[in-house]
Scaffold this active site. Structure first.
Site, PDB file in Angstrom:
ATOM      1  N   HIS A 238       0.847  -1.200   0.000  1.00 53.06           N
ATOM      2  CA  HIS A 238       0.000   0.000   0.000  1.00 53.06           C
ATOM      3  C   HIS A 238       0.885   1.255   0.000  1.00 53.06           C
ATOM      4  O   HIS A 238       0.666   2.178  -0.778  1.00 53.06           O
ATOM      5  CB  HIS A 238      -0.913  -0.045   1.227  1.00 53.06           C
ATOM      6  CG  HIS A 238      -1.714   1.204   1.448  1.00 53.06           C
ATOM      7  ND1 HIS A 238      -3.029   1.318   1.084  1.00 53.06           N
ATOM      8  CD2 HIS A 238      -1.373   2.384   2.019  1.00 53.06           C
ATOM      9  CE1 HIS A 238      -3.464   2.528   1.408  1.00 53.06           C
ATOM     10  NE2 HIS A 238      -2.481   3.185   1.975  1.00 53.06           N
ATOM     11  N   GLU A 239       1.886   1.260   0.864  1.00 56.64           N
ATOM     12  CA  GLU A 239       2.777   2.428   0.942  1.00 56.64           C
ATOM     13  C   GLU A 239       3.593   2.565  -0.342  1.00 56.64           C
ATOM     14  O   GLU A 239       3.830   3.676  -0.818  1.00 56.64           O
ATOM     15  CB  GLU A 239       3.704   2.310   2.152  1.00 56.64           C
ATOM     16  CG  GLU A 239       2.986   2.284   3.503  1.00 56.64           C
ATOM     17  CD  GLU A 239       1.992   3.427   3.670  1.00 56.64           C
ATOM     18  OE1 GLU A 239       2.193   4.494   3.063  1.00 56.64           O
ATOM     19  OE2 GLU A 239       0.991   3.256   4.390  1.00 56.64           O
TER      20      GLU A 239
ATOM     21  N   HIS B  21       1.648   4.358  -2.878  1.00 53.79           N
ATOM     22  CA  HIS B  21       1.666   5.819  -2.687  1.00 53.79           C
ATOM     23  C   HIS B  21       2.934   6.406  -3.312  1.00 53.79           C
ATOM     24  O   HIS B  21       2.910   7.497  -3.879  1.00 53.79           O
ATOM     25  CB  HIS B  21       1.632   6.176  -1.203  1.00 53.79           C
ATOM     26  CG  HIS B  21       0.259   6.101  -0.588  1.00 53.79           C
ATOM     27  ND1 HIS B  21      -0.850   6.643  -1.193  1.00 53.79           N
ATOM     28  CD2 HIS B  21      -0.170   5.579   0.580  1.00 53.79           C
ATOM     29  CE1 HIS B  21      -1.909   6.443  -0.412  1.00 53.79           C
ATOM     30  NE2 HIS B  21      -1.521   5.790   0.663  1.00 53.79           N
TER      31      HIS B  21
ATOM     32  N   GLU C  51      -6.693   6.617  -0.899  1.00 52.87           N
ATOM     33  CA  GLU C  51      -6.516   5.409  -0.093  1.00 52.87           C
ATOM     34  C   GLU C  51      -7.093   4.187  -0.812  1.00 52.87           C
ATOM     35  O   GLU C  51      -6.476   3.124  -0.836  1.00 52.87           O
ATOM     36  CB  GLU C  51      -7.184   5.576   1.278  1.00 52.87           C
ATOM     37  CG  GLU C  51      -6.528   6.623   2.158  1.00 52.87           C
ATOM     38  CD  GLU C  51      -5.050   6.370   2.390  1.00 52.87           C
ATOM     39  OE1 GLU C  51      -4.672   5.213   2.653  1.00 52.87           O
ATOM     40  OE2 GLU C  51      -4.267   7.322   2.270  1.00 52.87           O
TER      41      GLU C  51
END
Lengths: 298, 183
Positions: free
Chosen positions: A137-138, A141, A221
């Site tokens: 997930h990071e 980003h 998100e």
């Protein structure tokens, strides 16, 4: 990705505008609006440069993140390496936050200068696959250039909050001497109106800043969750990870988190506005909604 | 006036073509780089295996056969040449390692050993890295192939001899879950 880079430019223009307007309002309260405007322009330029080049270090320092230990945090470093290979990115720096809270964030101005930070609680409470999901997930980003945008938002919100605070205090403490000087120089009514506008602006600016912060990060998100699954091909691990993070949010708060940095985390560490509801006042979508989307993927 | 417009248009077209050409070069380099990423991870696996076998063999004296298979598969993988046979040998090694890991689950003393745990983490991670490097390689190939086949970059690709790249294909045997015989 290109969209986010353009947004960063727009945001920078916005930072300049707001800071200059605030400077003028600030200067006006003391009778020198032009000087305030020019001073704000110079300060804003320096500030934006600082935020761009030093924002990563600042955010890491505020969150009291430390560089991960190559022996103790071997698994975390390995997981970051795995995910950056899957995303085809350079290796970001890996940090840990010594807190029992369950949270994580990524920051930096571009993939070549990125950092991933994870709390000790997260490392201890999640299994390898779940931690991989969070790291993915990071990494998403980072790949989407969300990190630059979010870093600039953090800087902007921080500055607006800080300036509003300074202004408020100076009105309170510096009030009497200024009023005395003003009345002796020229008639007070016009200046008083301008000062009033300044005050209104000071009240609205932080509000505007947090609205901006929220608008920017909520959709993001969902997108990062989806991209994470694209990397790991494992939606269930990320879903259970989010569940664990969500359950621990209220029990163990994260000490380093603030209004300026709440939006960079994988789950909002503050929950100040009753985050259970999918309200206007949230920087994050409700975790239940994110989990539902993830479960539907598997 | 017309002269200037023609000139400007020509300049625009040149810039566009150069841009497309550079994009294709970048994509091709990405594919090659992705391929070498896989090699780096395979090499790392070869280096780690002797250590693991050394640490594990005292605990697993009844599993000589499995250990032997891992060593042999490693040797074969290191000696293989040519894309197809390397892929086949590496897949044999993946299979051998998977059965070794599965067997290790049955030895609590072994799992408690700090050295073994570290080695197992390194090997697990390396296995993942190989898989993710292949995944990324295929993503890069897809982007390259899209660029060589989609209009208008296909025109540039054809005139400068850019080729389609080959996907890494997982062999049928590896798609099945590992069967473990614990006896």
């Amino acid at each position: 990705m290109a969209v986010n880079r353009n947004k960063s430019v727009l945001l920078l223009a916005g930072v300049f505008l707001i800071l200059i307007l605030m400077g003028m309002a600030f200067g006006n309260a003391y009778g020198y609006p032009e000087f305030g405007g020019v001073a704000a322009l110079v300060i804003a330029a320096i500030y934006v440069l600082w935020a761009y080049f030093g924002g990563r270090a600042a955010i890491l320092a505020i969150s009291s993140a430390q560089e991960a230990d190559p022996v103790r945090d071997r698994q975390l470093i390995n997981l970051v390496d795995e995910m950056r290979i899957a995303a085809g990115l350079p290796m970001p720096k890996v940090y840990t936050i010594e807190s029992d809270a369950l949270n994580a964030f990524a920051t930096g101005r571009d993939p070549d200068h990125a950092a991933v930070a994870v709390t000790r609680g997260l490392i201890n409470k999640l299994n390898r696959e779940e931690l991989q999901g969070v790291v993915a997930h990071e990494m998403s980003h980072i790949r989407n250039y969300d990190i630059r945008l979010m870093m600039l938002v953090a800087a902007l919100v921080g500055a607006v909050v800080l300036l509003a605070d300074i202004f408020g205090r100076s009105l309170w403490y510096g009030g009497s001497s200024r009023r005395f000087r003003r009345t002796s120089e020229r008639s007070g009514s016009g200046a008083a109106i301008l000062a009033l506008i300044g005050i209104v602006f000071m009240i609205l600016a932080p509000l505007f800043a947090s609205l901006l912060q929220m608008a920017i990060s909520r959709r993001r998100e969902f997108l990062a969750d989806a991209s994470a699954v694209e990397l790991t091909r494992n939606p269930h691990a990320l879903a259970t990870a989010l569940e664990k993070i969500d359950n621990a949010l209220e029990a163990t708060p994260l000490p380093g988190a603030s209004r300026a940095t709440q939006h960079i985390y994988i789950a909002n560490p503050l929950r100040s506005f009753g985050m259970r509801a999918s309200a206007l006042w949230s920087t994050h979508p409700p975790t239940a909604a994110r989990i539902k989307v993830l479960q539907a993927m598997g | 006036m017309a002269y200037i417009i023609v000139l400007a248009l020509a300049a625009l077209i040149v810039f566009y073509v150069v841009g497309l050409y550079n994009r294709l070069v970048r994509l091709r380099n990405a594919v090659r780089n992705a391929w070498h990423q896989i090699d780096v991870q395979l090499k790392r696996r070869h280096d780690l295996i002797p250590n693991l076998v050394e640490v594990v063999k005292d605990y697993m004296s009844y599993e000589q056969e499995t250990l032997q298979k891992v060593i042999e598969a490693r040797g074969a993988a290191m000696n293989a040449s040519g894309t197809a046979s390397v892929a086949q040998a590496e897949n044999m090694l993946t299979g051998a390692l998977k059965s070794l890991f599965a067997l290790m689950e049955a030895y609590p003393d072994l799992k408690a050993n700090q050295n073994v745990r570290e080695l197992q983490e390194e090997l697990t991670s390396t296995e993942n890295k190989i898989a993710f490097a292949r995944q990324y390689y295929n993503d890069s190939v897809m982007r390259m192939n899209n660029a060589t086949e989609l209009f208008p970059s296909s025109l540039i690709a054809a005139s400068f001899g850019f080729q389609r790249e080959e996907y890494y294909v997982v062999p049928e045997a590896e798609r099945e879950p590992v069967k473990v015989d614990l006896r």
